[in-house]
Design a protein around this motif. Structure first.
Motif, PDB file in Angstrom:
ATOM      1  N   GLN A  14      -0.969   4.630  -9.265  1.00  0.00           N
ATOM      2  CA  GLN A  14      -0.497   3.735  -8.211  1.00  0.00           C
ATOM      3  C   GLN A  14       0.245   4.498  -7.120  1.00  0.00           C
ATOM      4  OE1 GLN A  14       1.893   0.722 -10.079  1.00  0.00           O
ATOM      5  NE2 GLN A  14       0.185  -0.170 -11.221  1.00  0.00           N
TER       6      GLN A  14
ATOM      7  N   GLY B 120      -0.935   4.691  -3.333  1.00  0.00           N
ATOM      8  CA  GLY B 120      -0.028   4.236  -2.285  1.00  0.00           C
ATOM      9  C   GLY B 120       0.220   5.295  -1.234  1.00  0.00           C
TER      10      GLY B 120
ATOM     11  N   ARG C 143      -4.683  -5.712   1.989  1.00  0.00           N
ATOM     12  CA  ARG C 143      -3.604  -4.948   1.368  1.00  0.00           C
ATOM     13  C   ARG C 143      -2.241  -5.464   1.823  1.00  0.00           C
ATOM     14  NH1 ARG C 143      -2.721  -2.178  -3.015  1.00  0.00           N
ATOM     15  NH2 ARG C 143      -4.845  -1.359  -2.794  1.00  0.00           N
TER      16      ARG C 143
ATOM     17  N   ASN D  82       0.238  -6.801  -1.070  1.00  0.00           N
ATOM     18  CA  ASN D  82       1.530  -6.156  -1.308  1.00  0.00           C
ATOM     19  C   ASN D  82       2.692  -7.127  -1.140  1.00  0.00           C
ATOM     20  OD1 ASN D  82       0.087  -3.854  -1.716  1.00  0.00           O
ATOM     21  ND2 ASN D  82       1.093  -2.639  -0.145  1.00  0.00           N
TER      22      ASN D  82
ATOM     23  N   GLN E  37       2.667  -9.361  -4.197  1.00  0.00           N
ATOM     24  CA  GLN E  37       3.151  -8.659  -5.382  1.00  0.00           C
ATOM     25  C   GLN E  37       4.668  -8.528  -5.373  1.00  0.00           C
ATOM     26  OE1 GLN E  37       0.970  -4.984  -5.302  1.00  0.00           O
ATOM     27  NE2 GLN E  37      -0.761  -5.805  -6.479  1.00  0.00           N
ATOM     28  N   ASN E  38       5.237  -8.189  -4.238  1.00  0.00           N
ATOM     29  CA  ASN E  38       6.698  -8.122  -4.153  1.00  0.00           C
ATOM     30  C   ASN E  38       7.335  -9.486  -4.365  1.00  0.00           C
ATOM     31  OD1 ASN E  38       6.936  -5.412  -3.781  1.00  0.00           O
ATOM     32  ND2 ASN E  38       7.094  -5.495  -1.569  1.00  0.00           N
TER      33      ASN E  38
ATOM     34  N   GLY F 232       6.962  -1.433  -9.648  1.00  0.00           N
ATOM     35  CA  GLY F 232       6.175  -0.765  -8.610  1.00  0.00           C
ATOM     36  C   GLY F 232       6.703   0.627  -8.374  1.00  0.00           C
TER      37      GLY F 232
ATOM     38  N   GLY G 175       5.259  -0.437  -1.494  1.00  0.00           N
ATOM     39  CA  GLY G 175       4.552  -1.645  -1.063  1.00  0.00           C
ATOM     40  C   GLY G 175       4.869  -2.050   0.358  1.00  0.00           C
TER      41      GLY G 175
ATOM     42  N   ILE H 172       3.854   0.550   3.046  1.00  0.00           N
ATOM     43  CA  ILE H 172       2.429   0.460   3.377  1.00  0.00           C
ATOM     44  C   ILE H 172       2.168  -0.744   4.267  1.00  0.00           C
ATOM     45  CG2 ILE H 172       0.147   0.082   2.375  1.00  0.00           C
ATOM     46  CD1 ILE H 172       1.053   1.699  -0.038  1.00  0.00           C
ATOM     47  N   VAL H 173       2.819  -1.855   3.962  1.00  0.00           N
ATOM     48  CA  VAL H 173       2.635  -3.057   4.788  1.00  0.00           C
ATOM     49  C   VAL H 173       3.041  -2.785   6.234  1.00  0.00           C
ATOM     50  CG1 VAL H 173       3.476  -5.398   5.180  1.00  0.00           C
ATOM     51  CG2 VAL H 173       2.829  -4.678   2.884  1.00  0.00           C
TER      52      VAL H 173
END
Length: 421
Positions: A254, A258, A317, A321, A324-325, A384, A388, A391-392
């Motif tokens: 991961q 990432g 993505r 993300n 997921q957060n 994680g 995240g 990347i966002v």
């Protein structure tokens, strides 16, 4: 018979090395033979505006000369005419007495001449002001046109820089014309673009090579661990160790994914296509639904159709993300995540709201930094790898959009992504 001594021929001495010249026969680089004859912008502007000032002065002097001649002609005209010992007034300005002679007549004539000269000077002044006004308008118009012509290379440099800002590093100015400061600036800019293009191309090759070199050993490790865990004769201690190593390997995978995605998303997205933001959000919801149900978190929200120009995989993505957060950093009971999309004038908006721990406002910006989490910094976590939101933000910036985070009253965050249409 005694043998004669043999004499070997002495080795020839190497030729002497010619002395090194005290002067360099090569011409110096970037040194012009006559730098004072270079057509620089300063010289060109000096000649241009000096010539304009000279021409304007010549025209103005000519107009003033003509007006002064006309004023002297009008102001010097006699106000009377003598006919056969008598005189009569010829001035339309003064009313001279015809029955008077001597000092009174002379005084009246002098007053009349002074009045004519004053009127002529006033007329000269008014006409000169009108001529100056007209020349000023012409000079400003001509100067504006000439300045635009002289500065047109700057517009070309600016337009090229704007195209380069859109990640089109293959653009070049290739400015022609005289060898002045602007051409030197354009050539320097082109050379800088060449170096940047090579650097970005090297970065892309490095990312591609790193993607292969880093994924391969991790995939091999995962396969070996899965095979070992599938062995029914493995001891419980070995199975537990295998599970721990497999979780560590998954975390490393991961992290690598990432980092590679973060490196790729720093550049602008050139190949854009229409993407429905509501469909992207729905795909992300389907991927996170099982994890949310396992934690008892409800997924809700209204997703309206909203098309944007971008890369569908990267946009998915973003939504994944954020979800997921929102799911992993939530409350243990009665938690929920709301995902909504809506079109707005000139943009499309994706909003992800969740319940969760209270987030201080001063810590919100730190959440977008790599490897940063709430109240922790570069620490391990089973939720994680800390990339995240980084990347966002990178993907959103690559799409010329913005992302903002606001603490929600009662705990949790409101993530708002705005993407241009």
């Amino acid at each position: 018979m005694p043998s004669l001594p043999s004499f070997s021929k002495p080795a020839a001495a190497p030729p002497p090395i010619p002395p090194k010249p005290a002067w360099d026969p090569r011409p110096p680089v970037n040194v012009r033979p006559f730098p004072w004859l270079r057509p620089t912008i300063r010289i060109r502007l000096t000649l241009l505006y000096g010539g304009m000032f000279l021409m304007a002065g010549i025209v103005l002097l000519t107009i003033i000369y003509m007006l002064a001649a006309d004023a002297l002609h009008d102001g010097s005209a006699l106000p009377l005419k003598i006919l056969g010992g008598k005189f009569e007034s010829t001035s339309d300005i003064c009313d001279l007495p015809t029955q008077t002679s001597g000092p009174l007549l002379q005084q009246a004539v002098e007053q009349c001449l002074q009045h004519q000269r004053a009127l002529a000077l006033n007329s000269l002044l008014n006409r000169s002001l009108l001529a100056l006004l007209g020349l000023t308008v012409v000079a400003f118009a001509f100067g504006y046109a000439m300045a635009g012509r002289v500065l047109s290379p700057l517009g070309r440099i600016t337009r090229t820089a704007q195209r380069v800002a859109g990640s089109d590093l293959h653009r070049r100015i290739e400015l022609g014309g005289p060898d002045d400061e602007l051409k030197e600036l354009a050539d320097t800019f082109d050379e800088m673009l060449d170096r940047l293009d090579r650097a970005f191309e090297s970065q892309r090759r490095f990312v591609a090579n790193a993607s292969h070199e880093l994924r391969t050993p991790l995939a091999i490790n995962r396969t070996l661990l899965e095979v070992q865990l599938a062995d029914p004769d493995a001891s419980p201690e070995l199975a537990q160790l295998g599970k721990t190593l497999l979780a560590t390997n998954e975390r490393s995978e991961q992290l690598v994914e990432g980092l590679l995605l973060l490196a790729r998303s720093e550049n602008k997205v050139v190949d854009k296509k229409p993407v429905d933001l509501s469909e992207v959000a729905a795909q992300a919801v389907d991927q996170i639904r099982e994890e949310a149900q396992a934690k008892g978190i409800a997924l809700r929200g209204v997703r309206q159709q909203a098309f944007v120009q971008g890369n569908g995989v990267l946009l998915e993505r973003i939504a994944l993300n954020l979800l997921q957060n929102a799911v992993r950093y939530n409350t243990p009971e009665d938690g929920w995540v709301e995902v909504s999309t809506e079109p707005q004038p000139g943009c499309a908006v994706l909003v992800v709201t969740n319940t969760g721990p209270v987030v201080p406002a001063y810590e919100v910006e730190n959440l977008f930094e790599p490897f940063r989490r709430l109240r922790t910094e570069r620490t391990g976590s089973d939720k994680g790898v800390g990339l995240g939101l980084s990347i966002v933000r990178s993907v959103v910036r690559a799409h010329d959009g913005t992302i903002t985070a606001q603490p929600r009253e009662g705990g949790g965050l409101v993530m708002r992504v705005v993407l241009p249409l």
